[in-house]
Write a protein that holds these residues in place. Structure first.
Motif, PDB file in Angstrom:
ATOM      1  N   ARG A  72      -6.922   1.188  -0.971  1.00  0.00           N
ATOM      2  CA  ARG A  72      -5.889   1.417  -0.743  1.00  0.00           C
ATOM      3  C   ARG A  72      -5.745   2.640  -0.666  1.00  0.00           C
ATOM      4  NH1 ARG A  72      -5.212   3.716  -6.988  1.00  0.00           N
ATOM      5  NH2 ARG A  72      -2.801   4.353  -6.459  1.00  0.00           N
ATOM      6  N   GLY A  73      -4.637   3.210   0.047  1.00  0.00           N
ATOM      7  CA  GLY A  73      -3.924   4.470   0.268  1.00  0.00           C
ATOM      8  C   GLY A  73      -4.955   4.706   1.718  1.00  0.00           C
ATOM      9  N   THR A  74      -4.819   3.299   2.496  1.00  0.00           N
ATOM     10  CA  THR A  74      -5.214   3.911   3.839  1.00  0.00           C
ATOM     11  C   THR A  74      -4.483   3.022   4.843  1.00  0.00           C
ATOM     12  OG1 THR A  74      -6.520   1.879   4.022  1.00  0.00           O
ATOM     13  CG2 THR A  74      -7.569   3.769   3.524  1.00  0.00           C
TER      14      THR A  74
ATOM     15  N   ASP B  33       1.119  -1.202   0.093  1.00  0.00           N
ATOM     16  CA  ASP B  33      -0.003  -0.246   0.173  1.00  0.00           C
ATOM     17  C   ASP B  33       1.156   1.437   0.217  1.00  0.00           C
ATOM     18  OD1 ASP B  33      -2.393   1.460  -0.210  1.00  0.00           O
ATOM     19  OD2 ASP B  33      -2.748   1.699   2.422  1.00  0.00           O
TER      20      ASP B  33
ATOM     21  N   TRP C 113       1.677   1.617  -4.048  1.00  0.00           N
ATOM     22  CA  TRP C 113       1.024   1.188  -4.398  1.00  0.00           C
ATOM     23  C   TRP C 113      -0.444   2.363  -4.428  1.00  0.00           C
ATOM     24  CZ3 TRP C 113      -4.172  -2.128  -4.998  1.00  0.00           C
ATOM     25  CH2 TRP C 113      -5.033  -1.156  -6.194  1.00  0.00           C
ATOM     26  N   GLY C 114      -0.713   3.259  -2.879  1.00  0.00           N
ATOM     27  CA  GLY C 114      -1.663   3.687  -2.576  1.00  0.00           C
ATOM     28  C   GLY C 114      -1.448   5.818  -2.933  1.00  0.00           C
TER      29      GLY C 114
ATOM     30  N   VAL D  83      -4.983  -5.678  -0.695  1.00  0.00           N
ATOM     31  CA  VAL D  83      -5.443  -4.273  -0.443  1.00  0.00           C
ATOM     32  C   VAL D  83      -6.151  -3.128  -1.204  1.00  0.00           C
ATOM     33  CG1 VAL D  83      -3.556  -1.989  -1.291  1.00  0.00           C
ATOM     34  CG2 VAL D  83      -2.662  -4.074  -0.863  1.00  0.00           C
TER      35      VAL D  83
ATOM     36  N   ALA E  73      -5.137  -1.784   4.453  1.00  0.00           N
ATOM     37  CA  ALA E  73      -4.109  -2.540   3.754  1.00  0.00           C
ATOM     38  C   ALA E  73      -4.331  -3.274   4.755  1.00  0.00           C
ATOM     39  CB  ALA E  73      -3.125  -2.249   3.231  1.00  0.00           C
TER      40      ALA E  73
END
Lengths: 368, 250
Positions: free
Chosen positions: A304-306, A64, A67-68, A299, A310
């Motif tokens: 995503r992005g948290t 994450d 990617w996130g 994820v 993930a």
């Protein structure tokens, strides 16, 4: 430092770390201190199974981060996980010593079986835990650095980057399959007996490994969180959202990408090292591309992005996997595919991301 | 040394570049003085954007020289190095960090350390904050500083991006079609803004809107097929027969 943490850690983050610390204490206690007859007793096999989930959660967290937060969709993060796992596996093999089937004090069984006379250089010093711990972090980091340096400097992005990360893990899969690579070939490394002098199978060792995994997941989370709330994280988001703008403002985008990729690979390596003693085996199948893709699904499902999402996604999907492969083994792959499609269609922000939106809306509603 | 060169902020000499046989720039030469405001016009495909790509390091020329600030060769450097030298670029399509606030967009742009290391462990100075406030008032977005950049109107995004260039405090600003999609009032405002920042910074504006170019009251260069067709005051250039033929129309 303290004010930094107070300012940047919301309730979710504090709750997440507290929960991890709590289960790091409570689960081992319920396993070791509560008698087996009690309803509250947690059997050792469950402790290891949950420990495995937490190791996967650390891998998801690492994924994450790249990617996130930086838009690097790695479809080969399983490679770094497996490399960390192999480093730990080599230590565990050398801990077997003369207790192996062939009772060679230095050579692991598979080398005796292959009629090797000497330990390959790659295996030197793996009888020292300190050296092993260093390699668990260093090997994935160096490979991530070299790979990232070339890929990001050549401005490989998007689908193309995803494809070459996939090739990376596939290439390693093929390499580790070969007997003459010296990593146990097809069978990999197994039959572990001791870790730092403690029997691997013992309930107390298992409980300790579980607690350590929870602890490292908490540490990994704190590190990742500190990175993403800093100015560094702000620039990662800028790269993700408008890479050329960031470049034309004078930021060396490739340096940022390499740095976050290396940190993420090191975290994945640690996750792999925690995973191996708990499942008792590492073999080349850990490099298989489908493993890395599964991690991407965790994820996506969690959010995503948290970061927190993930980890939660990894645990939930693997719970479902254990249950489905046990009860309806032929259905698991369909279930996983359906899950990914449903989440992409209806929960594009994942579980945690969608919850955050709901909470925000409720807050907004009560304020109005 | 050429006198033009020592006085110039940007010196482009005999630059050619072709893509798959198409000559995007063909022996292009022009000079921009320090603090000068310059408008660049020309039909589609004349090489305006390619020229900016060459100056900012996105594209390498096949041959020719691009000298910045009288002595620095730009053709061997990449985008971030050129940005660090003091060249800011606004894209044709407004490009801001939509998920971040107006203030954060400017904070990211303000001149200062750019390394990954400093972004992890560095602190932000008070000077930076003052500079952001100053830029906010220049681009008149002070009231919107806590808004997400993605929620701004098209014209406001254009201004924010110009503000980000200003915050970089560059010696040269390259501004690609700043008034595309703007209302007349916004266009007028933008002309005033660009005229006011010229002098302290050199500004090169690529634009199609002739009334806007006229409002800039500066030297105009007309490009056609990758080289300079005419150069001079707006009246002289727009009276030029060849410019009328290929660009303005009769």
């Amino acid at each position: 430092m303290i004010t930094f943490f107070i300012r940047h850690f919301d309730r979710t983050a504090i709750g997440f770390v507290t929960t991890l610390l709590l289960i790091a204490v409570v689960v081992p206690l319920l396993n070791l201190a509560v008698p087996e007859s009690s309803a509250f007793h947690i059997p050792t096999y469950l402790v290891s199974l949950w420990g495995k989930y937490l190791a996967y959660a650390l891998l998801a967290l690492a994924l994450d981060l790249v990617w996130g937060y930086c838009g690097i969709l790695s479809l080969g993060h399983g490679a770094f996980f497996a490399l960390g796992g192999y480093a730990m596996g080599m230590y565990l093999m050398r801990q077997i010593g003369a207790r192996g089937v062939y009772a060679d004090p230095v050579l692991p069984d598979f080398m005796v079986f292959l009629n090797w006379k000497e330990l390959p250089i790659t295996w030197y010093f793996f009888d020292h835990i300190g050296y092993t711990l260093l390699m668990i972090v260093l090997v994935p980091s160096v490979i991530a650095f070299v790979f990232g340096w070339f890929a990001f400097r050549s401005r490989v992005t998007g689908v193309y980057l995803s494809i070459i990360t996939q090739s990376l893990t596939y290439a390693l899969l093929l390499a580790f399959f070969r007997n003459d690579m010296g990593f146990g070939g097809n069978n990999g490394l197994t039959d572990f007996k001791y870790i730092i002098g403690f029997p691997v199978q013992a309930a107390s060792t298992r409980a300790t490994l579980f607690a350590l995994t929870a602890l490292f997941l908490a540490l990994g989370f704190l590190l990742a969180r500190a990175m993403v709330v800093s100015r560094f994280g702000q620039i990662l988001a800028s790269i993700r959202d408008a890479e050329s703008r960031t470049r034309f403002l004078g930021y060396r985008v490739e340096h940022y990408k390499v740095l976050v990729f290396v940190v993420s690979a090191a975290m994945a390596g640690i996750a792999g090292a925690l995973y191996v003693p708990q499942v008792g085996i590492i073999n080349p199948s850990e490099f298989s591309p489908s493993n890395s893709i599964e991690a991407v699904i965790w994820v996506a499902v969690g959010g995503r992005g948290t970061l927190v999402g993930a980890a939660i996604g990894a645990v939930l999907v693997n719970f479902a996997k254990t249950w489905l492969t046990g009860s309806f083994p032929e259905l698991w792959l369909y279930g996983l595919g359906a899950l990914f499609i449903l989440v992409t269609l209806f929960l594009p922000k994942g579980i945690v991301g969608s919850l955050a939106v709901v909470v925000q809306r409720m807050k907004g509603g009560s304020a109005a | 040394m050429n006198l033009d060169l020592t006085d110039s902020i940007l010196y482009v000499d005999a630059v050619s570049v072709s893509f798959d046989g198409f000559k995007a720039l063909n022996d292009l030469s022009f000079v921009v003085g320090r603090g000068e405001l310059r408008a660049i016009i020309g039909p589609n495909g004349a090489g305006k954007t390619t020229m900016m790509d060459i100056v900012t390091g996105k594209t390498r020329p096949d041959n020719g020289m691009v000298i910045f600030d009288g002595s620095i060769d730009l053709t061997t450097r990449d985008e971030s190095a050129i940005a660090a030298l003091g060249i800011g670029r606004k894209f044709q399509k407004p490009t801001v960090f939509e998920g971040q606030t107006v203030e954060d967009n400017l904070l990211l742009a303000v001149e200062g350390p750019r390394s990954a290391w400093s972004s992890l462990f560095g602190w932000r100075s008070r000077v930076t904050v003052d500079q952001v406030l100053e830029t906010l008032s220049t681009i008149r977005l002070g009231d919107l500083k806590h808004r997400l950049a993605g929620s701004l109107s098209h014209g406001q995004k254009q201004w924010l991006e110009i503000g980000m260039l200003l915050a970089q405090n560059p010696k040269l600003l390259l501004v690609d079609e700043p008034v595309a999609g703007m209302t007349d009032a916004e266009t007028e405002e933008t002309a005033r803004l660009l005229t006011s920042i010229a002098g302290e910074h050199a500004v090169v504006v690529v634009e199609h809107d002739m009334s806007f170019v006229r409002a800039l009251q500066c030297k105009v260069t007309c490009l056609h097929e990758g080289s300079v067709l005419a150069e001079g005051s707006i009246d002289a250039v727009s009276a030029n027969d060849r410019v009328i033929d290929v660009y303005l129309g009769r």
